[in-house]
Scaffold this motif. Sequence first.
Motif: not given
Length: 499
Positions: A49-52, A187-189, A193-195
């Motif tokens: 993840g982005s934080t953990v 469909a958000s970016s 991006d996170q498939r």
Amino acid sequence: MTGETVSRASKKLSQLGLRGRDGRDPVISGISVDSRTVKPGHLFAALPGSTVHGAEFISYALRMEAGAVLTDRAGARMAAEAFADWDGAVIVAEEPRAALAGAAALWFEAQPEHVVAVTGTSGKTSVATFTRQIWQALGYQAISLGTMGVEGDYHAKLAHTTPEPVTLHRVLSEAAGAGVTHAAMEASSHGLDQRRLDGVRVEAGAFTNFSQDHLDYHADFDEYFAAKALLFNYILEDGESAVINIDSEHGRRMADIAKDQGLALTTIGTGDDAMLRILGQRYDATGQDLRFSVMGQTHMVRLPLIGGFQAENVLAAMGLALATGGAAEAIIAVLPELQTVRGRMQLAAQRDNGAAVFVDYAHKPGALIAALQSLRPHVMGRIIVVFGAGGDRDRGKRKLMGEAARQYADVAIVTDDNPRSEDPASIRAAIMEGAGPEATEIGDRAEAILRGVDALQPGDALLIAGKGHETGQIVGQDVYPFDDAEQASVAVAALDGRI
Ligand SMILES: CC(=O)N[C@H]1[C@@H](OP(=O)(O)OP(=O)(O)OC[C@H]2O[C@@H](n3ccc(=O)[nH]c3=O)[C@H](O)[C@@H]2O)O[C@H](CO)[C@@H](O)[C@@H]1O[C@H](C)C(=O)N[C@@H](C)C(=O)N[C@H](CCC(=O)O)C(=O)O
């Protein structure tokens, strides 16, 4: 878990090449991306993840009796100790997010027969909603899926615009089970991006427009644009349709990308090369007349929608409905039935003198300016705006919202909007600094709305901004029922002697 479920699950995961370390087929009872939702027998996807790293939570997931764990190499190393005396399946994938989406698609199996997706910086919610409304008017069971949750012939709440794959596939499968045949999703970016869309069979994709946004997530403008373009990877080979607004440079670039991928294009815009082309718009108090052409044939329709930009959204929805087999004449016939997304320039009430009252979610300076600007061409008289700013949120925006109202509205009434733990009077004071001495300050929101409605002369319009579809006012820890649209109707009824 029944024996049948066990063999179905293990067969599915091995179909995906998802095998345990020892080559055994994993047996699972469900899938979780968050350790806090793991139930006995679940496949826990421990994602970086982005934080953990989700692997931090593997021990906990095992205590919750997870049946299998999907992670990447780093995650497997991190959890080596936890795995040592555990005999469940550990699946190590190069791209764990993609593997998770594939597993979710197989696990939940069904999805509506026709799924379309729309991307772009703005307009996604409107296009998905209009597409769903067109299908419903044509007699199909349909849903839209995005920021407003799942709406239409199946309902669900969503935490994300484009939900993570387990939720997305579960919702699509439940909707299909309830008889839904058509789904229009945003469909958000981030989602692309996170498939999160992996495993969804998309029949047609639409691109609305592109401007600066989410640069906290995407490294730069090009990366953000590239994420949007990923949508076309999901379009089914036998669907082969892309609906693209080519009025901007970015739209034309997107059209080139879609063409290079061999997709059939439906272009939208004001130029003479657009297949669905806007020829003219005439605005009035409650909507607009749109003159447009479809492959060269001219049509006129009445749209009960505020804002010039809505014509582009309507044509994008029409493009998606055409791509899923709708006939042009039938689609055009139902366009006058389209309704705006709840709480977005929603016509809430109309006075006997014709003056209209709108409710909009705009709660930031830029959004307030955009809402007031989009309303202006519809209004012969004055625009009155009732608005406030939320407590415990960005304080810098308060004065700017006041300035926006001063510059773009004719009459400003400053009121309360979810003060939360803050003193409402000090929030209003900050807004008044920007709104100027001509603005009126009325703390009680219902009273402010009543005063705004009372001031409406023929040709005027009232915009109640900030809360949109919300149904509560948050004061301290309490949420009091409050609905701007309802308050507007009550005020109009009271002042025009209807009650
Ligand atoms: C920036 C972003 O997109 N983050 C997504 C990302 O989370 P992350 O990488 O930050 O996760 P993390 O907190 O570092 O945790 C890593 C992993 O540990 C797991 N975990 C974490 C804690 C715990 O106790 N147990 C546990 O298992 C998490 O589920 C996660 O899989 O992966 C998570 C699981 O898939 C997503 O839930 C999460 O969405 C977050 C909540 C989010 O808010 N995303 C927003 C920005 C977003 O996606 N927005 C777009 C639209 C925006 C727009 O158009 O306005 C959307 O489609 O909604």
